[in-house]
Design a protein around this motif. Structure first.
Motif, PDB file in Angstrom:
ATOM      1  N   TRP A 137       0.826  -1.214   0.000  1.00 34.42           N
ATOM      2  CA  TRP A 137       0.000   0.000   0.000  1.00 34.42           C
ATOM      3  C   TRP A 137       0.863   1.268   0.000  1.00 34.42           C
ATOM      4  CZ3 TRP A 137      -1.237  -4.431   2.762  1.00 34.42           C
ATOM      5  CH2 TRP A 137      -2.422  -5.074   2.363  1.00 34.42           C
ATOM      6  N   ILE A 148       2.051   8.871  11.307  1.00 41.39           N
ATOM      7  CA  ILE A 148       0.780   8.311  11.790  1.00 41.39           C
ATOM      8  C   ILE A 148       0.458   8.875  13.176  1.00 41.39           C
ATOM      9  CG2 ILE A 148      -0.217   6.154  12.729  1.00 41.39           C
ATOM     10  CD1 ILE A 148      -0.523   6.142   9.754  1.00 41.39           C
ATOM     11  N   ALA A 151      -0.370  12.708  12.819  1.00 40.02           N
ATOM     12  CA  ALA A 151      -1.674  12.992  12.203  1.00 40.02           C
ATOM     13  C   ALA A 151      -2.808  12.732  13.185  1.00 40.02           C
ATOM     14  CB  ALA A 151      -1.854  12.135  10.949  1.00 40.02           C
ATOM     15  N   ARG A 152      -2.699  11.653  13.946  1.00 41.18           N
ATOM     16  CA  ARG A 152      -3.780  11.352  14.897  1.00 41.18           C
ATOM     17  C   ARG A 152      -3.754  12.326  16.082  1.00 41.18           C
ATOM     18  NH1 ARG A 152      -8.004   8.089  15.583  1.00 41.18           N
ATOM     19  NH2 ARG A 152      -8.546   7.536  17.719  1.00 41.18           N
ATOM     20  N   MET A 247      -0.278  -3.445  15.001  1.00 35.75           N
ATOM     21  CA  MET A 247      -1.632  -3.297  14.485  1.00 35.75           C
ATOM     22  C   MET A 247      -2.677  -3.757  15.478  1.00 35.75           C
ATOM     23  SD  MET A 247      -0.940  -2.045  11.578  1.00 35.75           S
ATOM     24  CE  MET A 247      -2.260  -2.210  10.404  1.00 35.75           C
ATOM     25  N   GLU A 248      -2.319  -4.719  16.310  1.00 32.92           N
ATOM     26  CA  GLU A 248      -3.302  -5.307  17.220  1.00 32.92           C
ATOM     27  C   GLU A 248      -3.639  -4.366  18.378  1.00 32.92           C
ATOM     28  OE1 GLU A 248      -5.114  -8.046  17.436  1.00 32.92           O
ATOM     29  OE2 GLU A 248      -4.391  -9.294  15.793  1.00 32.92           O
TER      30      GLU A 248
ATOM     31  N   ILE B  38     -10.689 -11.555  16.091  1.00 35.25           N
ATOM     32  CA  ILE B  38     -10.357 -11.410  14.671  1.00 35.25           C
ATOM     33  C   ILE B  38      -9.019 -10.693  14.580  1.00 35.25           C
ATOM     34  CG2 ILE B  38     -11.040 -10.413  12.464  1.00 35.25           C
ATOM     35  CD1 ILE B  38     -13.947 -10.599  13.419  1.00 35.25           C
ATOM     36  N   ARG B  39      -8.061 -11.331  13.919  1.00 34.03           N
ATOM     37  CA  ARG B  39      -6.695 -10.813  13.970  1.00 34.03           C
ATOM     38  C   ARG B  39      -6.186 -10.300  12.627  1.00 34.03           C
ATOM     39  NH1 ARG B  39      -5.797 -16.561  15.069  1.00 34.03           N
ATOM     40  NH2 ARG B  39      -4.642 -17.613  13.413  1.00 34.03           N
ATOM     41  N   TYR B  40      -5.265  -9.373  12.725  1.00 30.12           N
ATOM     42  CA  TYR B  40      -4.526  -8.881  11.581  1.00 30.12           C
ATOM     43  C   TYR B  40      -3.287  -8.213  12.135  1.00 30.12           C
ATOM     44  CZ  TYR B  40      -3.375  -6.728   7.133  1.00 30.12           C
ATOM     45  OH  TYR B  40      -2.724  -6.378   5.981  1.00 30.12           O
ATOM     46  N   PRO B  41      -2.108  -8.372  11.583  1.00 30.77           N
ATOM     47  CA  PRO B  41      -1.777  -9.090  10.354  1.00 30.77           C
ATOM     48  C   PRO B  41      -2.021 -10.604  10.443  1.00 30.77           C
ATOM     49  CG  PRO B  41       0.055  -7.703  11.109  1.00 30.77           C
ATOM     50  CD  PRO B  41      -0.939  -7.766  12.202  1.00 30.77           C
ATOM     51  N   ILE B  42      -1.919 -11.222   9.286  1.00 33.85           N
ATOM     52  CA  ILE B  42      -2.146 -12.657   9.155  1.00 33.85           C
ATOM     53  C   ILE B  42      -1.105 -13.425   9.975  1.00 33.85           C
ATOM     54  CG2 ILE B  42      -2.136 -14.571   7.492  1.00 33.85           C
ATOM     55  CD1 ILE B  42      -2.928 -12.259   5.385  1.00 33.85           C
ATOM     56  N   PHE B  66      -8.418   5.977  10.931  1.00 35.97           N
ATOM     57  CA  PHE B  66      -7.862   6.079  12.285  1.00 35.97           C
ATOM     58  C   PHE B  66      -6.700   7.074  12.298  1.00 35.97           C
ATOM     59  CE2 PHE B  66      -5.254   4.602  15.865  1.00 35.97           C
ATOM     60  CZ  PHE B  66      -6.215   4.409  16.837  1.00 35.97           C
ATOM     61  N   SER B  67      -5.862   6.985  11.281  1.00 40.70           N
ATOM     62  CA  SER B  67      -4.852   8.019  11.048  1.00 40.70           C
ATOM     63  C   SER B  67      -4.564   8.044   9.551  1.00 40.70           C
ATOM     64  CB  SER B  67      -3.576   7.778  11.849  1.00 40.70           C
ATOM     65  OG  SER B  67      -2.745   8.936  11.780  1.00 40.70           O
ATOM     66  N   TYR B  68      -3.916   9.118   9.099  1.00 44.10           N
ATOM     67  CA  TYR B  68      -3.878   9.350   7.659  1.00 44.10           C
ATOM     68  C   TYR B  68      -2.655  10.182   7.299  1.00 44.10           C
ATOM     69  CZ  TYR B  68      -5.538  11.003   3.100  1.00 44.10           C
ATOM     70  OH  TYR B  68      -5.662  11.299   1.774  1.00 44.10           O
ATOM     71  N   LEU B  89      -4.478   4.489   7.978  1.00 45.14           N
ATOM     72  CA  LEU B  89      -4.629   3.388   8.924  1.00 45.14           C
ATOM     73  C   LEU B  89      -6.131   3.312   9.186  1.00 45.14           C
ATOM     74  CD1 LEU B  89      -3.415   1.240  10.775  1.00 45.14           C
ATOM     75  CD2 LEU B  89      -2.967   3.026  12.469  1.00 45.14           C
ATOM     76  N   GLN B  91      -9.509   1.764  10.785  1.00 43.98           N
ATOM     77  CA  GLN B  91     -10.112   1.000  11.884  1.00 43.98           C
ATOM     78  C   GLN B  91     -11.340   0.292  11.325  1.00 43.98           C
ATOM     79  OE1 GLN B  91      -9.555   0.664  15.585  1.00 43.98           O
ATOM     80  NE2 GLN B  91     -10.931  -0.973  14.880  1.00 43.98           N
ATOM     81  N   ARG B  97      -7.262  -3.331  12.587  1.00 43.56           N
ATOM     82  CA  ARG B  97      -6.825  -2.159  11.837  1.00 43.56           C
ATOM     83  C   ARG B  97      -5.914  -2.621  10.714  1.00 43.56           C
ATOM     84  NH1 ARG B  97      -7.711  -1.013  16.817  1.00 43.56           N
ATOM     85  NH2 ARG B  97      -6.019  -2.417  17.352  1.00 43.56           N
ATOM     86  N   MET B  98      -5.951  -1.898   9.596  1.00 41.30           N
ATOM     87  CA  MET B  98      -5.038  -2.225   8.494  1.00 41.30           C
ATOM     88  C   MET B  98      -4.630  -0.957   7.754  1.00 41.30           C
ATOM     89  SD  MET B  98      -7.617  -3.887   5.592  1.00 41.30           S
ATOM     90  CE  MET B  98      -6.325  -4.011   4.345  1.00 41.30           C
ATOM     91  N   TYR B  99      -3.441  -1.022   7.138  1.00 41.71           N
ATOM     92  CA  TYR B  99      -3.021   0.071   6.261  1.00 41.71           C
ATOM     93  C   TYR B  99      -3.637  -0.136   4.901  1.00 41.71           C
ATOM     94  CZ  TYR B  99       0.500   1.604   9.579  1.00 41.71           C
ATOM     95  OH  TYR B  99       1.127   2.078  10.690  1.00 41.71           O
TER      96      TYR B  99
END
Lengths: 381, 139
Positions: A137, A148, A151-152, A247-248, B38-42, B66-68, B89, B91, B97-99
């Motif tokens: 991405w 990040i 920005a937040r 991320m978690e 439910i998880r991420y990353p894989i 969530f952030s940008y 990012l 939510q 959360r993911m990018y």
């Protein structure tokens, strides 16, 4: 009383020339720093029986750096190793050295770092994430993680880019008083605002330098330190904490572990934010510094933007920070020079940039993708 | 269409469901069969309860910014025609959360808190990348 409070000390600090040094290597810069720190301490090389190192981004031997360095300077240590935590390494190794001398694993531990990142190309633009990297991405480079956060913080608390600029301007002003700093020409808030975007909301002047250089810090027990050459610099408090879940963990962006590291350091030293005379706060990006003020209890959550205005963080202000210029303007030694400057401030040997009467200095470190944090309280002995 | 030169995932047994889901227009993630997280990353292992038992589950694809950030600096030559480009990012409603990127609007039109939903961008015959677009306030 905490059993580690004031039990150990920084007795030697040394830095090689900093900046762009094309004929040097990560190793040669580290050796020069080691020699200067030895001289600063008055110790002989034969007395160094502990060696902890951080391989630079240009050290091909990576985590075997301790072997390469030890062989080069002819040391057969009783205690050694290398650690790789980015900007969180310097403080973590300082603490490890303190623990090692306190436990009797070694008497005098040299903590060493060298890097030729300016000359040798850098690895600071790599993507974060394992496996399916976030570069899919376009998310890459150290700046992005701090962007990040910035920005937040701006969205939640109304923090402005001009407030970030206050930090850049203060660090540059301090660097202008430091003959060894790489970037010494003073800047203004307008210069900061007019510098190009890197990863918006961060401008070029929100970002640290990329530098060649080496740094060494020598640690021993407080008792042995009294026999060394320079005034006593006690390691009064230490704290470390980490968030490895990028991320978690929802509040990862806010580096919550920094607060834990600071709280532990304060507790060990039995001090609080009001006792800090001068602070060397890890500044890979200006936005990182903001969060330190909040986690360190210098201001409330979300109020660090206004806090840095009005000269509060400059020499002569209530809480001067990064008095040698920091990663932003002195040299990017990933926080190693923050320890050096902390020791020099407490010794009172900083000349024009000396904080008058400084007795307690807070030094912080952070590294990787906002993952690693540490805090150290140095105190005049 | 010129050749796609930007970073691509290496499809493995571990991540295949995520990328196959994206090809079918679904954002899919792993849900722990023991604790429901439910998880991420894989990952092969639940970071909450350490269970190896999981199933792939369809997510709504909805979330909020969530952030940008906006990349102006070119760190990888493959993005030279893209800068300045954004990364959000996100939510997700279900928790992770993911990018990703917010597409279809100017970079300046996106702010933290904006509602978004997944869209699917087929960049090669094998790989479709989940991205996001702004949801209309009325929806």
């Amino acid at each position: 009383m905490h059993p580690l409070r004031d039990k150990t000390a920084v007795v030697g600090v040394g830095a090689s020339p900093q900046g762009k040094i094309p004929d040097a290597t990560a190793l040669s810069l580290a050796v020069e720093a080691f020699k200067r720190a030895l001289d600063d301490s008055g110790l002989r090389k034969e007395q160094i029986d502990g060696l902890l190192t951080m391989p630079g981004s240009t050290s091909p031997e990576a985590a075997l750096n301790y072997l390469r360095f030890g062989e080069t300077v002819g040391i057969n240590p009783r205690y050694t190793g290398s650690k790789v935590m980015g900007g969180g390494t310097a403080g973590a190794l300082l603490h490890e050295a303190a623990l090692a001398v306190n436990a009797g694993f070694a008497n005098h531990v040299a903590c060493v770092f060298g890097d030729a990142a300016a000359t040798g190309g850098s690895r600071f633009s790599r993507a974060s994430g394992w496996g399916d990297s976030f570069a899919i991405w376009g998310f890459m480079a150290a700046c992005a993680n701090s962007a990040i956060t910035a920005a937040r913080h701006m969205a939640l608390y109304g923090t402005t880019s001009r407030q970030l600029g206050e930090i850049a301007v203060a660090c540059r002003y301090h660097a202008s008083l430091n003959p060894n700093a790489v970037m010494r020409k003073p800047i203004t808030i307008e210069d900061h605002q007019n510098s190009r975007w890197i990863v918006k909301p961060l401008h070029l002047l929100d970002c640290c330098l990329i530098s060649d250089g080496g740094v060494c810090v020598i640690v021993t027990t407080a008792e042995r330190a009294r026999d060394c050459k320079k005034p006593l610099v006690l390691i009064s408090g230490m704290g470390q904490a980490y968030t490895t879940e990028n991320m978690e963990r929802e509040d990862w962006w806010y580096v919550p572990h920094q607060k834990l590291a600071l709280a532990d350091a304060y507790k060990m030293a039995a001090v609080g934010p009001k006792d800090i005379d001068v602070a060397q706060l890890y500044d890979n990006f200006t936005s990182s510094v903001l969060v330190w003020f909040e986690h360190g209890g210098f201001c409330k959550v979300g109020e660090s933007g206004p806090f840095v205005e009005g000269g509060r963080i400059r020499l002569g202000g209530e809480l001067p920070i990064n008095t040698a210029g920091g990663n932003l303007s002195e040299s990017y030694m990933e926080g190693w020079l923050h320890i050096v400057e902390g020791a020099r401030q407490v010794r009172g040997e900083c000349g024009e940039r000396q904080v008058k009467g400084a007795e307690v200095c807070l030094v912080t470190g952070r590294g990787q993708a906002l993952n690693c944090a540490n805090a150290t309280i140095l105190r005049k002995g | 269409m010129s050749e796609y030169t930007k970073p691509l995932p290496t499809i493995t047994d571990e991540n295949r469901e995520f990328w196959e889901g994206a090809r079918r227009g679904k954002l899919r993630m792993q849900k722990c069969r023991d604790c429901g997280h439910i998880r991420y990353p894989i990952s092969h292992c639940c970071p909450k309860c350490l269970s190896y038992n999981f199933e792939w589950t369809d997510l709504s694809g909805r979330g909020e910014v969530f952030s940008y950030v906006v990349f102006h600096q070119l760190y990888n030559q493959a993005f030279k025609d893209d800068v300045p480009y954004n990364v959000a990012l996100v939510q997700l409603e279900e928790g992770p959360r993911m990018y990703s990127n917010v597409v279809g609007v100017d970079n300046d039109a996106v702010k933290v808190g904006d509602k978004v939903e997944a869209v699917f961008d087929p960049v090669t015959p094998e790989v479709t990348i989940p991205r996001f677009r702004l949801r209309q306030p009325a929806k």
